[in-house]
Design a protein around this motif. Structure first.
Motif, PDB file in Angstrom:
ATOM      1  N   ALA A  54       0.811  -1.215   0.000  1.00  0.00           N
ATOM      2  CA  ALA A  54       0.000   0.000   0.000  1.00  0.00           C
ATOM      3  C   ALA A  54       0.845   1.266   0.000  1.00  0.00           C
ATOM      4  O   ALA A  54       0.320   2.362  -0.176  1.00  0.00           O
ATOM      5  CB  ALA A  54      -0.926   0.011   1.211  1.00  0.00           C
ATOM      6  N   GLY A  55       2.170   1.130   0.221  1.00  0.00           N
ATOM      7  CA  GLY A  55       3.048   2.292   0.147  1.00  0.00           C
ATOM      8  C   GLY A  55       3.858   2.571   1.392  1.00  0.00           C
ATOM      9  O   GLY A  55       5.081   2.681   1.321  1.00  0.00           O
ATOM     10  N   PRO A  56       3.215   2.684   2.577  1.00  0.00           N
ATOM     11  CA  PRO A  56       3.991   3.034   3.779  1.00  0.00           C
ATOM     12  C   PRO A  56       4.955   1.921   4.190  1.00  0.00           C
ATOM     13  O   PRO A  56       4.766   0.755   3.855  1.00  0.00           O
ATOM     14  CB  PRO A  56       2.897   3.225   4.846  1.00  0.00           C
ATOM     15  CG  PRO A  56       1.633   3.446   4.083  1.00  0.00           C
ATOM     16  CD  PRO A  56       1.776   2.658   2.822  1.00  0.00           C
ATOM     17  N   ASN A  57       5.975   2.314   4.933  1.00  0.00           N
ATOM     18  CA  ASN A  57       6.894   1.348   5.506  1.00  0.00           C
ATOM     19  C   ASN A  57       6.340   0.840   6.830  1.00  0.00           C
ATOM     20  O   ASN A  57       5.656   1.569   7.554  1.00  0.00           O
ATOM     21  CB  ASN A  57       8.272   1.972   5.729  1.00  0.00           C
ATOM     22  CG  ASN A  57       8.952   2.339   4.426  1.00  0.00           C
ATOM     23  OD1 ASN A  57       8.939   1.560   3.486  1.00  0.00           O
ATOM     24  ND2 ASN A  57       9.545   3.523   4.374  1.00  0.00           N
ATOM     25  N   ALA A  58       6.666  -0.404   7.140  1.00  0.00           N
ATOM     26  CA  ALA A  58       6.229  -1.001   8.399  1.00  0.00           C
ATOM     27  C   ALA A  58       7.422  -1.649   9.081  1.00  0.00           C
ATOM     28  O   ALA A  58       8.270  -2.255   8.422  1.00  0.00           O
ATOM     29  CB  ALA A  58       5.129  -2.030   8.163  1.00  0.00           C
ATOM     30  N   ALA A  59       7.491  -1.504  10.398  1.00  0.00           N
ATOM     31  CA  ALA A  59       8.526  -2.163  11.199  1.00  0.00           C
ATOM     32  C   ALA A  59       7.896  -3.365  11.877  1.00  0.00           C
ATOM     33  O   ALA A  59       6.959  -3.230  12.678  1.00  0.00           O
ATOM     34  CB  ALA A  59       9.099  -1.198  12.228  1.00  0.00           C
ATOM     35  N   VAL A  60       8.387  -4.548  11.534  1.00  0.00           N
ATOM     36  CA  VAL A  60       7.821  -5.795  12.060  1.00  0.00           C
ATOM     37  C   VAL A  60       8.798  -6.380  13.088  1.00  0.00           C
ATOM     38  O   VAL A  60       9.951  -6.661  12.766  1.00  0.00           O
ATOM     39  CB  VAL A  60       7.566  -6.814  10.946  1.00  0.00           C
ATOM     40  CG1 VAL A  60       7.035  -8.123  11.523  1.00  0.00           C
ATOM     41  CG2 VAL A  60       6.578  -6.241   9.926  1.00  0.00           C
ATOM     42  N   THR A  61       8.324  -6.554  14.307  1.00  0.00           N
ATOM     43  CA  THR A  61       9.144  -7.126  15.369  1.00  0.00           C
ATOM     44  C   THR A  61       8.879  -8.626  15.468  1.00  0.00           C
ATOM     45  O   THR A  61       7.714  -9.056  15.562  1.00  0.00           O
ATOM     46  CB  THR A  61       8.835  -6.475  16.723  1.00  0.00           C
ATOM     47  OG1 THR A  61       9.098  -5.064  16.634  1.00  0.00           O
ATOM     48  CG2 THR A  61       9.696  -7.071  17.830  1.00  0.00           C
ATOM     49  N   VAL A  62       9.953  -9.409  15.418  1.00  0.00           N
ATOM     50  CA  VAL A  62       9.858 -10.866  15.493  1.00  0.00           C
ATOM     51  C   VAL A  62      10.420 -11.318  16.837  1.00  0.00           C
ATOM     52  O   VAL A  62      11.519 -10.909  17.243  1.00  0.00           O
ATOM     53  CB  VAL A  62      10.647 -11.523  14.343  1.00  0.00           C
ATOM     54  CG1 VAL A  62      10.586 -13.044  14.453  1.00  0.00           C
ATOM     55  CG2 VAL A  62      10.098 -11.054  12.998  1.00  0.00           C
ATOM     56  N   SER A  63       9.672 -12.151  17.532  1.00  0.00           N
ATOM     57  CA  SER A  63      10.114 -12.680  18.826  1.00  0.00           C
ATOM     58  C   SER A  63      10.404 -14.171  18.702  1.00  0.00           C
ATOM     59  O   SER A  63      10.165 -14.784  17.651  1.00  0.00           O
ATOM     60  CB  SER A  63       9.047 -12.439  19.895  1.00  0.00           C
ATOM     61  OG  SER A  63       7.896 -13.225  19.619  1.00  0.00           O
ATOM     62  N   ASP A  64      10.891 -14.774  19.788  1.00  0.00           N
ATOM     63  CA  ASP A  64      11.188 -16.208  19.771  1.00  0.00           C
ATOM     64  C   ASP A  64       9.928 -17.032  19.560  1.00  0.00           C
ATOM     65  O   ASP A  64       9.996 -18.167  19.053  1.00  0.00           O
ATOM     66  CB  ASP A  64      11.859 -16.625  21.091  1.00  0.00           C
ATOM     67  CG  ASP A  64      13.258 -16.037  21.236  1.00  0.00           C
ATOM     68  OD1 ASP A  64      13.836 -15.658  20.190  1.00  0.00           O
ATOM     69  OD2 ASP A  64      13.754 -15.950  22.381  1.00  0.00           O
ATOM     70  N   SER A  65       8.788 -16.480  19.925  1.00  0.00           N
ATOM     71  CA  SER A  65       7.533 -17.230  19.789  1.00  0.00           C
ATOM     72  C   SER A  65       6.854 -17.030  18.435  1.00  0.00           C
ATOM     73  O   SER A  65       5.831 -17.671  18.154  1.00  0.00           O
ATOM     74  CB  SER A  65       6.567 -16.829  20.904  1.00  0.00           C
ATOM     75  OG  SER A  65       6.240 -15.449  20.808  1.00  0.00           O
ATOM     76  N   THR A  66       7.389 -16.134  17.598  1.00  0.00           N
ATOM     77  CA  THR A  66       6.791 -15.894  16.279  1.00  0.00           C
ATOM     78  C   THR A  66       6.941 -17.133  15.398  1.00  0.00           C
ATOM     79  O   THR A  66       8.034 -17.688  15.275  1.00  0.00           O
ATOM     80  CB  THR A  66       7.459 -14.695  15.576  1.00  0.00           C
ATOM     81  OG1 THR A  66       7.333 -13.532  16.395  1.00  0.00           O
ATOM     82  CG2 THR A  66       6.800 -14.429  14.232  1.00  0.00           C
ATOM     83  N   ARG A  67       5.860 -17.548  14.821  1.00  0.00           N
ATOM     84  CA  ARG A  67       5.879 -18.693  13.904  1.00  0.00           C
ATOM     85  C   ARG A  67       6.220 -18.184  12.503  1.00  0.00           C
ATOM     86  O   ARG A  67       5.494 -17.381  11.937  1.00  0.00           O
ATOM     87  CB  ARG A  67       4.522 -19.410  13.886  1.00  0.00           C
ATOM     88  CG  ARG A  67       4.462 -20.615  12.944  1.00  0.00           C
ATOM     89  CD  ARG A  67       3.148 -21.353  13.121  1.00  0.00           C
ATOM     90  NE  ARG A  67       3.065 -22.513  12.227  1.00  0.00           N
ATOM     91  CZ  ARG A  67       2.339 -22.561  11.110  1.00  0.00           C
ATOM     92  NH1 ARG A  67       1.622 -21.488  10.764  1.00  0.00           N
ATOM     93  NH2 ARG A  67       2.315 -23.638  10.365  1.00  0.00           N
TER      94      ARG A  67
END
Length: 387
Positions: A54-67
């Motif tokens: 869609a255009g904007p940037n996103a910051a995605v945080t990944v943790s140890d529990s993220t699948r």
């Protein structure tokens, strides 16, 4: 050649050039809270920077529990998905992050991350290109029937194809400033206009005169034919005397502009073909030296051949040497596909062909022009990207 004839010629050349962007089934999804879909631009520790569709940037945080799972492009579920680790991600990969909104605007704390590897996407793009080649047809929109979902297109000035759409047909549309397929947006039948450049993919009838479309992509663009009056390399613009509208046009060339230069010997042979009677064009050969040593020939009876036995100019044009703004000189003849804009406003060059003076000064009948354009039309089996 009359400028009305040149206008027709440009429409079909631009239809060819638009084909180079057909590379993958594009879909854009607006970002929503706790969700981001797009392309990885950076990875810093457990923070993934994503340029969303869609255009904007996103910051995605990944943790140890993220699948985190990897899936193949085109898969509709995760039955075949395989688990991977954060370190397996690379810049350029496609991701869909799901979770909850982060503390910062535009951020996501991911509970799951679905990944498509860049290499897998590229392979899928190539397969899609081949599919649009094999099952595609296109040209200029001549008639629209909203009641039946019918579209009549002209691959050449003397040929028409009836495109039949249905409720299952996927409609895509190029934005005004791009011919990259990845920039195409979901659309509808109602957005298509007479004079648009359109390509449909689906099952063709035995006689090739109709097509039941499972996908359609269209766009509205301006076509310019003329001579270069001035060049401003610092501003990235050229001024062209547009011989169709009979007035100057200021055109901006960007890094996204697809530029090709037709060598003189190839342009002369194209012009020779334009001058031939239609009957002669289907029987005679016009061999051209192979561009860049590519073994390419312009001939009606074999080798590089388009539908109906005409020369396959798509193959020839896309093998032409790449060009750049400093290569242009004042007085050069050019054919350009640009963004559409109100009169007297600057337009952006999407595709630009130089070295075309012999083509513009040729004097074909409509039939001989159709012979040429049958190979340049969007309905040919040839394909290739300029990027």
């Amino acid at each position: 050649m009359s400028w009305s004839a040149i206008s027709i010629l440009l429409l079909f050349i631009s239809a060819l050039l638009l084909r180079s962007g057909v590379a993958q089934e594009a879909s854009t999804t607006a970002p929503s809270a706790g969700r981001a879909i797009g392309t990885v631009t950076a990875i810093n520790g457990n923070i993934i920077s994503v340029k969303t569709d869609a255009g904007p940037n996103a910051a995605v945080t990944v943790s140890d529990s993220t699948r985190i799972v990897k899936t193949a492009p085109g898969q509709r579920d995760l039955k075949e998905a395989t688990p991977i680790q954060l370190q397996d991600l690379q810049v350029g990969d496609r991701v869909l992050a799901r979770g909850r909104p982060g503390d910062e605007a535009g951020s996501v704390t991911a509970t799951s991350l679905i990944v498509m590897k860049q290499s897998d996407v590229a392979n899928r793009q190539q397969r899609d290109v081949q599919e649009w080649q094999r099952r595609g047809a296109g040209g200029i929109v001549r008639e629209l029937d909203a009641a039946s979902g019918g579209i009549t297109i002209s691959p050449t000035p003397t040929q028409t194809i009836a495109v039949h759409t249905s409720g299952a047909t996927v409609f895509l549309r190029y934005p005004p400033d791009s011919v990259k397929f990845s920039d195409a947006k979901k659309s509808s039948f109602s957005e298509i206009r007479i004079g648009d450049q359109l390509r449909a993919r689906g099952n063709r009838s035995g006689d090739g005169q109709s097509l039941n479309a499972d996908a359609v992509i269209s766009g509205t663009f301006r076509n310019i034919a003329g001579t270069v009056n001035s060049i401003d390399t610092s501003a990235g613009t050229i001024t062209v005397m547009d011989l169709i509208r009979k007035k100057s046009a200021i055109i901006r060339v960007t890094p996204e502009t697809q530029m090709r230069k037709i060598p003189p010997e190839v342009a002369q042979r194209i012009a020779m073909f334009l001058k031939r009677p239609a009957a002669a064009g289907s029987a005679e050969q016009a061999s051209s030296p192979p561009p860049q040593g590519g073994g390419q020939q312009m001939r009606a009876g074999g080798g590089s051949r388009g539908p109906g036995g005409g020369p396959d100019f798509q193959q020839i044009i896309r093998r032409m040497p790449a060009a750049s703004l400093p290569d242009l000189q004042q007085g050069d003849a050019v054919m350009i596909v640009t963004t559409d804009a109100p009169a007297d406003q600057q337009v952006i060059a999407l595709t630009l062909l130089s070295g075309v003076e012999p083509i513009l000064t040729a004097a074909p009948t409509q039939a001989s022009a159709a012979n040429l354009l049958s190979g340049w039309s969007m309905g040919s089996d040839a394909e290739g990207g300029n990027q």
